[in-house]
Design a protein around this motif. Structure first.
Motif, short mmCIF file in Angstrom:
data_model
loop_
_atom_site.label_atom_id
_atom_site.label_comp_id
_atom_site.label_asym_id
_atom_site.label_seq_id
_atom_site.Cartn_x
_atom_site.Cartn_y
_atom_site.Cartn_z
N ARG A 153 39.57 36.46 43.80
CA ARG A 153 38.56 35.52 44.62
C ARG A 153 38.97 34.16 44.25
O ARG A 153 38.73 33.15 44.97
CB ARG A 153 37.28 35.96 44.06
N SER A 154 39.13 33.52 42.93
CA SER A 154 39.30 32.40 42.54
C SER A 154 40.75 31.92 43.17
O SER A 154 40.98 30.71 43.44
CB SER A 154 39.54 32.35 41.05
N TYR A 200 38.91 41.37 40.68
CA TYR A 200 38.10 40.84 41.74
C TYR A 200 37.83 39.32 41.84
O TYR A 200 38.20 38.39 42.53
CB TYR A 200 36.66 41.52 41.86
N THR A 201 37.41 38.89 40.53
CA THR A 201 37.09 37.38 40.34
C THR A 201 38.62 36.82 40.27
O THR A 201 38.49 35.65 40.87
CB THR A 201 36.41 37.25 38.92
N ARG A 202 39.49 37.29 39.67
CA ARG A 202 40.81 36.77 39.78
C ARG A 202 41.18 36.58 41.27
O ARG A 202 41.83 35.48 41.82
CB ARG A 202 42.01 37.34 39.00
N GLY A 260 36.25 44.18 37.97
CA GLY A 260 35.76 43.12 37.91
C GLY A 260 36.53 41.80 37.55
O GLY A 260 36.47 40.87 38.29
N PHE A 261 37.36 42.00 36.62
CA PHE A 261 38.34 40.93 36.42
C PHE A 261 39.31 40.62 37.56
O PHE A 261 39.66 39.65 38.12
CB PHE A 261 39.14 41.23 35.27
#
Length: 157
Positions: free
Chosen positions: A132-133, A128-130, A125-126
């Motif tokens: 994505r940002s 993926y969000t990294r 999850g970390f």
């Protein structure tokens, strides 16, 4: 009058709750030696009734639970220790018979699987969000003159 009824009701309820485990053990099963009987009750509280699933054999009225209670008492009268009795029952019925499974061997995989999966999910999850940002947002581009003309032809039809 209502206070008396409430008090009597509470007393009856408390007596039923405290006597609950005593209902399953039948008088013919109780050992004469109170120390052996206490040991048998202690062991019986930790063994699962294979019919009732999440109920100890001490609390269960099933025939198999009665047979296990008798077996525990027979083993104790033969001189087995508490651990020897539990090991005998586990060897005979499998580790599922324990209400509190042992924390050794393959059970350690089961105990560790939950936290490991949570850790993996947090890492994924970390990540993926990294990603994505930091990803570039697609830019809009205008239609070329040819594309614009073709679009107008299509809309007229």
């Amino acid at each position: 009058m209502t206070t008396l009824l409430k008090t009597c009701g509470a007393a009856i309820l408390a007596a039923l709750i405290l006597a609950g485990p005593g209902f399953a053990v039948e008088p013919d099963e109780v050992l004469d030696d109170p120390i052996l009987e206490e040991r048998a009750r202690e062991i019986s509280q930790d063994l699962r009734c294979l019919v009732c699933r999440n109920e100890s054999i001490d609390d269960s009225n099933a025939q198999l639970a009665k047979d296990l209670r008798v077996l525990v008492r027979e083993r104790l009268t033969e001189g087995d220790s508490n651990d020897e009795v539990v090991d005998f029952v586990v060897d005979r019925y499998g580790e599922y018979v324990l209400l509190r499974p042992r924390t050794s061997g393959t059970n350690m995989v089961l105990y560790g699987a939950g936290p490991a999966m949570l850790l993996i999910a947090l890492i994924v999850g970390f990540g993926y969000t990294r990603r994505r940002s930091t990803a570039r947002t697609p830019t809009e581009r205008k239609l070329s003159e040819e594309e614009e003309a073709r679009l107008q032809e299509i809309l007229k039809e």
